[in-house]
Design a protein around this motif. Structure first.
Motif, PDB file in Angstrom:
ATOM      1  N   LEU A 235      20.573  65.573  19.575  1.00  0.00           N
ATOM      2  CA  LEU A 235      20.757  64.143  19.869  1.00  0.00           C
ATOM      3  C   LEU A 235      22.219  63.726  19.714  1.00  0.00           C
ATOM      4  CD1 LEU A 235      17.597  62.835  17.959  1.00  0.00           C
ATOM      5  CD2 LEU A 235      17.836  63.172  20.420  1.00  0.00           C
ATOM      6  N   ARG A 236      23.108  64.693  19.733  1.00  0.00           N
ATOM      7  CA  ARG A 236      24.536  64.400  19.475  1.00  0.00           C
ATOM      8  C   ARG A 236      25.079  63.376  20.470  1.00  0.00           C
ATOM      9  NH1 ARG A 236      28.401  67.808  16.885  1.00  0.00           N
ATOM     10  NH2 ARG A 236      30.509  67.026  17.200  1.00  0.00           N
ATOM     11  N   THR A 237      24.792  63.533  21.745  1.00  0.00           N
ATOM     12  CA  THR A 237      25.341  62.622  22.755  1.00  0.00           C
ATOM     13  C   THR A 237      24.840  61.203  22.532  1.00  0.00           C
ATOM     14  OG1 THR A 237      25.450  64.432  24.360  1.00  0.00           O
ATOM     15  CG2 THR A 237      25.530  62.183  25.221  1.00  0.00           C
ATOM     16  N   GLN A 238      23.533  61.046  22.252  1.00  0.00           N
ATOM     17  CA  GLN A 238      22.982  59.713  22.022  1.00  0.00           C
ATOM     18  C   GLN A 238      23.582  59.069  20.772  1.00  0.00           C
ATOM     19  OE1 GLN A 238      21.406  62.456  22.972  1.00  0.00           O
ATOM     20  NE2 GLN A 238      19.291  62.042  23.650  1.00  0.00           N
ATOM     21  N   LEU A 239      23.825  59.881  19.715  1.00  0.00           N
ATOM     22  CA  LEU A 239      24.399  59.325  18.488  1.00  0.00           C
ATOM     23  C   LEU A 239      25.861  58.903  18.704  1.00  0.00           C
ATOM     24  CD1 LEU A 239      22.848  61.694  15.807  1.00  0.00           C
ATOM     25  CD2 LEU A 239      22.401  59.250  16.101  1.00  0.00           C
ATOM     26  N   GLN A 241      27.101  57.790  21.484  1.00  0.00           N
ATOM     27  CA  GLN A 241      27.022  56.522  22.214  1.00  0.00           C
ATOM     28  C   GLN A 241      26.594  55.379  21.285  1.00  0.00           C
ATOM     29  OE1 GLN A 241      24.306  57.364  25.379  1.00  0.00           O
ATOM     30  NE2 GLN A 241      25.790  58.566  26.578  1.00  0.00           N
ATOM     31  N   PHE A 242      25.681  55.704  20.337  1.00  0.00           N
ATOM     32  CA  PHE A 242      25.224  54.686  19.387  1.00  0.00           C
ATOM     33  C   PHE A 242      26.395  54.158  18.553  1.00  0.00           C
ATOM     34  CE2 PHE A 242      24.088  54.116  14.866  1.00  0.00           C
ATOM     35  CZ  PHE A 242      23.352  52.944  14.960  1.00  0.00           C
ATOM     36  N   TYR A 243      27.228  55.038  18.035  1.00  0.00           N
ATOM     37  CA  TYR A 243      28.339  54.582  17.190  1.00  0.00           C
ATOM     38  C   TYR A 243      29.399  53.869  18.023  1.00  0.00           C
ATOM     39  CZ  TYR A 243      26.630  56.582  12.873  1.00  0.00           C
ATOM     40  OH  TYR A 243      25.884  56.828  11.744  1.00  0.00           O
ATOM     41  N   GLN A 244      29.572  54.279  19.267  1.00  0.00           N
ATOM     42  CA  GLN A 244      30.509  53.576  20.133  1.00  0.00           C
ATOM     43  C   GLN A 244      30.025  52.146  20.387  1.00  0.00           C
ATOM     44  OE1 GLN A 244      31.147  55.495  23.885  1.00  0.00           O
ATOM     45  NE2 GLN A 244      32.500  53.884  24.665  1.00  0.00           N
ATOM     46  N   GLN A 245      28.733  52.008  20.666  1.00  0.00           N
ATOM     47  CA  GLN A 245      28.159  50.679  20.886  1.00  0.00           C
ATOM     48  C   GLN A 245      28.178  49.854  19.596  1.00  0.00           C
ATOM     49  OE1 GLN A 245      26.720  49.074  23.539  1.00  0.00           O
ATOM     50  NE2 GLN A 245      27.279  50.673  25.008  1.00  0.00           N
ATOM     51  N   SER A 246      27.935  50.513  18.451  1.00  0.00           N
ATOM     52  CA  SER A 246      27.925  49.797  17.171  1.00  0.00           C
ATOM     53  C   SER A 246      29.311  49.251  16.838  1.00  0.00           C
ATOM     54  CB  SER A 246      27.444  50.724  16.062  1.00  0.00           C
ATOM     55  OG  SER A 246      27.454  50.066  14.809  1.00  0.00           O
ATOM     56  N   THR A 247      30.349  50.049  17.113  1.00  0.00           N
ATOM     57  CA  THR A 247      31.725  49.588  16.848  1.00  0.00           C
ATOM     58  C   THR A 247      32.043  48.364  17.686  1.00  0.00           C
ATOM     59  OG1 THR A 247      32.427  51.840  16.292  1.00  0.00           O
ATOM     60  CG2 THR A 247      34.144  50.273  16.902  1.00  0.00           C
TER      61      THR A 247
END
Length: 278
Positions: A235-239, A241-247
């Motif tokens: 799930l590395r790619t999804q994670l 993207q998650f941190y990019q969106q969270s920032t």
């Protein structure tokens, strides 16, 4: 100079006939023909052919016997092979037996009677009827079978209830102990339209990631998360993207937020955690 052969000797042998009456379908009628006695000797007689002789009788292969007085007999069995509708007169067929020496034995036919297996007309009185119903098969005792079926059904129900109870306990235990299981339980309490945009949902997933890694996780520290929880590597790619969106969501003024499937990521993390634990 030749000598003319004399005429063949024809004689009436002694014959022991079967009883002349009281015969039914399937009965065996035995005829015994004397071949030699004292000065009389018919020599080697050829037996008659076998098979059906008429619509009532079938001849079986003949056999030869010698009695206690040394006399030779030809024994022929006839079987009744047809059903007589009424008392019927039939006869054992006449025979002409010839030996190799030219001697001939003449056996006259023997009349006898055969009867039906039962009367054509029933008496129609009391229980003497023309037709009787089929006899019912005796009923088998079913009480032991019902007890066995009830016992087996009870065991099956107990097994299903035990399995369902264990499954519910396992899910409850996981939801209380595992980080992503707790996050997924909280995520399901939110309405589906708000689950991907709620700040509480994003913070809930952050807490589960921090607890799994043992420290606060951000985009630059993802390698340490995967080192501690390698089962999350797919799930590395999804994670990322998650941190990019969270920032962008929490640290960018007036962010232009793109839709992000937060609920789907949480479910994927929970399933990966489940597979790892089993």
């Amino acid at each position: 100079m030749s000598v003319a052969a004399g005429p063949a000797v024809v004689s009436q042998p002694t014959v022991q006939q079967p009883r002349a009456f009281g015969h039914l379908l399937g009965d065996i009628l035995t005829q015994r023909i004397l071949l030699s006695a004292g000065d009389h000797d018919a020599g080697s007689m050829a037996p008659p052919s076998v098979g059906r002789t008429d619509e009532w009788l079938e001849r079986r292969p003949a056999r030869f016997e010698t009695d206690a007085d040394g006399r030779r007999w030809m024994v022929i069995d006839y079987q009744i092979v047809n059903v007589a509708p009424t008392l019927t007169r039939i006869a054992l067929p006449a025979l002409t037996l010839t030996s190799a020496s030219g001697a001939t034995l003449q056996v006259a036919e023997w009349p006898l009677s055969i009867g039906p297996m039962t009367q054509v007309d029933a008496f129609d009185a009391g229980d003497l009827q023309l037709m009787r119903p089929d006899r019912q098969a005796p009923a088998l005792p079913t009480a032991p079978l019902r007890r066995q079926a009830s016992f087996a059904l009870g065991l099956l129900l107990l097994t299903l209830l035990s399995w369902a109870g264990w499954w519910r306990w396992r899910n409850w235990h996981e939801s209380a102990r595992l980080p992503f299981a707790r996050a997924w339980r909280q995520m399901r309490r939110l309405d589906p339209p708000n689950a991907d945009t709620s700040a509480d949902a994003w913070l809930c997933l952050h807490r589960a990631l921090n607890e799994t890694a043992g420290h606060v996780v951000h985009a630059g520290s993802l390698p340490s998360l995967f080192a501690r929880a390698p089962y999350l590597q797919p799930l590395r790619t999804q994670l990322e993207q998650f941190y990019q969106q969270s920032t962008e969501r929490f640290f960018t003024p007036a962010p232009a937020l793109a839709p992000y499937p937060l609920r789907g990521l949480c479910r994927a993390l929970y399933r990966a955690e489940q597979r790892h634990q089993r």
